[in-house]
Design an enzyme around this catalytic site. Structure first.
Site, PDB file in Angstrom:
ATOM      1  N   ILE A  79      61.572  14.090  17.397  1.00 26.18           N
ATOM      2  CA  ILE A  79      61.104  14.506  18.726  1.00 26.18           C
ATOM      3  C   ILE A  79      60.713  13.299  19.576  1.00 26.18           C
ATOM      4  O   ILE A  79      61.077  13.191  20.737  1.00 26.18           O
ATOM      5  CB  ILE A  79      59.904  15.467  18.600  1.00 26.18           C
TER       6      ILE A  79
ATOM      7  N   GLY B 101      56.523   6.668  18.729  1.00 25.13           N
ATOM      8  CA  GLY B 101      55.394   5.971  19.338  1.00 25.13           C
ATOM      9  C   GLY B 101      55.123   4.661  18.629  1.00 25.13           C
ATOM     10  O   GLY B 101      55.842   4.258  17.705  1.00 25.13           O
ATOM     11  N   GLY B 102      54.059   3.985  19.058  1.00 24.35           N
ATOM     12  CA  GLY B 102      53.729   2.694  18.470  1.00 24.35           C
ATOM     13  C   GLY B 102      53.202   2.796  17.063  1.00 24.35           C
ATOM     14  O   GLY B 102      53.254   1.817  16.302  1.00 24.35           O
TER      15      GLY B 102
ATOM     16  N   VAL C  13      57.398  11.296  15.458  1.00 27.59           N
ATOM     17  CA  VAL C  13      57.131  12.733  15.354  1.00 27.59           C
ATOM     18  C   VAL C  13      58.456  13.466  15.175  1.00 27.59           C
ATOM     19  O   VAL C  13      59.421  13.211  15.901  1.00 27.59           O
ATOM     20  CB  VAL C  13      56.394  13.251  16.599  1.00 27.59           C
TER      21      VAL C  13
ATOM     22  N   ASP D 130      41.760   7.972  23.701  1.00 29.36           N
ATOM     23  CA  ASP D 130      43.098   7.641  24.184  1.00 29.36           C
ATOM     24  C   ASP D 130      43.645   8.789  25.028  1.00 29.36           C
ATOM     25  O   ASP D 130      44.796   9.184  24.889  1.00 29.36           O
ATOM     26  CB  ASP D 130      44.040   7.348  23.019  1.00 29.36           C
TER      27      ASP D 130
END
Length: 643
Positions: free
Chosen positions: A24, A27-28, A32, A141
């Protein structure tokens, strides 16, 4: 298919349970995936930590510990954590799968939002953060990427509990520019010391972005953005969107105050301010379309309280290596005509020209009539009914030629009491005229009263809260002369307060009566132990000894120290002395008084001047005790005789 696009995890089964179907997002910290729990036969989101981070044992341990904590945070606007595990080098979280898009997708698609839509998104976000803050969690965040909007309009906050782990590996370079746009000034000046007010600040920035379609602080590099957060106030949204209500400017200013103490103390307080601001606005102000909106094709007249405009063209994530081809076909696909018969039979028949033409015309007319029937007034779409009252929904269905079907009622934290929270079929679905539409109408949030937990143990208090459908929140400890040590003094919210089911209740537990710690440094261990135990304290002798001014074997230091308040039964740690540190005494005979004092003090000695009658006007050291080259305890006094 290009093999460079393939993901090695797609198609695999992690931990013998989770079948990875599609990637999906990346990220860092993690990737996912959409996955299937083969044991429970449900679709979920699988967040798999990047292998480069998984080799850091401390990072993994913190990742797991905080994920477990967040799994206990039951709130309808928080993406739930179902499971956590490892499979070889893969460390993963199994989480709730939300079919829909992120707030970032909405802003990219729509630009600035109407005030009503912005508040409809902000309020459930603050409800989720408020529950977390009252349970002792800080997100740290918050940004549009972490706000998920389901196809049914539900708003959920993602990545709770993981962001603290991210702090250990993030830097303010490159791709992190999107994140630094939401950092509070204190996060920049004192990383790690942030409290709930950093989430309040980030939500203020997100609200500004929803109202204006742009970030309040921008720059060519993260450093420029960070500087602006520290030294410039967030401008009022009305400076970008003329005519925007003053109350919205005030809401943004309150949330984004550079001084933390001026902001609302947590998301619950900001949510209260947001609701007051909403009540002060007229329908015209709430539904005003900002000029920065990228699409003017949506009219909210029929769906004025929907969370976001429907009909987003945000693409849904597709499998990276899946075999789900996208078919582009006409609206009506006809099956191929069956063969007219065996080849020999067809060859023996006489062609009948006029009959063939008539048959073709009739076939074309029948096909056209079929298409007209399917696409004409025999069908309609389920109208947008979410957030409408039951009466309004009934009227709208009647207006569209549809019947009201079954009406079921359920509790909801996001829909007002008496409003429609879902329909079957869903809004926009094609349906025959005169068919019925079932509704689920909100009963509002399920509420319970906080029980009286005074004088109970924490275990008893947690059990009582669970019985009421509440979650135990963070535990703080305070001195109390009346409540026995280890028993509950109070709760927050307090006894009898009406709260939503699933809310966290913080506990304050008694540390008992305070005990003033005596100073036992310089005493023998036996005398020190007797004095501390008489005060109701426990004693521990630390391994190892340290140099100190006290003789070897005596108590050199204690922790906690003198004057500190401790609770009865607390432990005081004593460190014993191995005697003073012996250092060499500098030879200062013949030096001037000032030079001699400077040398001796620099070496760690005190200096005493002996001038007598003959040395009243002298400036030269004639003698010293102890002598130069001898060893003496550090901090002891060296006497110099001046003549």
């Amino acid at each position: 298919m290009d093999t460079t696009l393939q993901d090695p995890l797609v198609g695999q089964v992690l931990d013998g349970r989770y079948r990875v179907d599609a990637r999906i997002a990346v990220g860092g910290m993690a990737t996912v995936y959409r996955a299937l729990d083969t044991r429970l036969d449900r679709v979920l989101a699988l967040k798999v930590m990047h292998p480069a981070l998984a080799v850091d044992g401390a990072f993994v341990e913190r990742f797991i510990r905080e994920a477990k904590s967040v799994a206990r945070l039951a709130h309808p606007n928080v993406v739930q954590v179902f499971d956590q595990g490892t499979d070889g080098s893969y460390v993963y979280l199994a989480m709730e799968y939300i079919a829909g898009c992120t707030l970032r997708d909405v802003l990219r698609e729509r630009g600035a939002l109407q005030p009503r839509a912005a508040l409809d998104i902000l309020e459930p976000v603050l409800a989720a953060l408020g529950a977390a803050h009252r349970a002792g969690f800080v997100h740290r965040d918050m940004k549009p990427e972490n706000v998920l909007i389901g196809d049914d309009g539900r708003v959920k906050v993602a990545d709770f509990g993981l962001v603290r782990s991210v702090d250990t590996v993030t830097s303010t370079t490159g791709a992190v520019l999107g994140t630094v746009s939401y950092l509070a000034p204190e996060q920049i000046e004192q990383p790690g010391a942030a409290d709930a007010r950093v989430d309040v600040y980030a939500c203020g920035v997100v609200l500004y972005e929803m109202l204006t379609g742009e970030k309040p602080h921008d720059g060519d590099s993260p450093a420029v953005v960070l500087y602006k957060h520290l030294h410039e106030d967030v401008p009022p949204p009305s400076a970008v969107v003329p005519g925007l209500a003053y109350e919205l400017d005030e809401l943004v200013a309150s949330a984004t105050a550079r001084t933390p103490g001026v902001r609302p103390y947590d998301a619950v307080a900001l949510l209260a301010q947001a609701r007051v601001a909403r009540q002060a606005l007229t329908d015209e102000q709430l539904d005003a379309m900002p000029p920065q909106a990228l699409s003017d094709g949506h009219d909210n007249a029929d769906d004025r309280t929907s969370v976001i405009p429907r009909g987003l063209t945000v693409p849904r994530p597709l499998p990276v290596d899946g075999d789900e081809p996208v078919h582009r076909t006409s609206r009506l696909e006809m099956p191929p005509a069956p063969p007219a018969g065996p080849p020999r039979a067809r060859a023996s028949r006489r062609p009948r020209g006029p009959m063939v033409v008539v048959a073709a015309v009739l076939l074309a007319l029948g096909l056209g009539a079929g298409i007209w029937y399917i696409n004409s007034g025999q069908f309609t779409e389920v109208p947008p009914l979410l957030s409408k009252s039951e009466a309004q929904a009934r009227d709208r269905l009647e207006q569209d030629g549809l019947d009201l079907g079954k009406v079921r009622r359920a509790y909801s934290d996001t829909f007002d009491r008496g409003t429609v929270m879902s329909t079957d079929p869903k809004p926009g679905a094609r349906i025959r005229q005169n068919d019925s539409v079932d509704l689920v109408v909100s009963l509002g949030p399920k509420t319970v009263k906080v029980p009286d937990l005074r004088d109970r143990t924490p275990a008893q208090a947690r059990a009582a809260l669970k019985e009421r459908g509440l979650e135990p929140g963070m535990v703080t400890r305070e001195f109390d002369d009346e409540i026995a040590r280890g028993s509950v003094i109070s709760t927050s919210p307090g006894e009898g307060a009406t709260v939503r089911s699933g809310s966290a209740v913080a506990l304050t537990v008694s540390k008992g009566s305070p005990v003033d710690l005596p100073d036992v440094t310089g005493e023998s261990p036996e005398d020190a132990r007797a004095e501390l135990e008489e005060a109701g304290l426990k004693v521990r002798i630390a391994p190892g000894r340290v140099n100190s001014e006290f003789d070897a074997g005596l108590v050199a230091r204690q922790s906690p120290g003198e004057g500190t308040q401790a609770a009865e039964g607390d432990t005081v740690t004593l460190t014993l002395s191995k005697g003073p540190e012996m250092i060499e005494v500098p030879d200062v005979v013949g030096d001037s008084v000032d030079d001699a004092k400077a040398q001796l003090e620099a070496a760690g000695f005190e200096v005493d001047e002996d001038r007598g009658l003959l040395g009243l006007f002298g400036d030269t050291v004639k003698k010293q005790s102890p002598k130069g080259g001898d060893k003496a305890p550090k901090g002891s006094t060296v006497t110099i005789t001046i003549r």
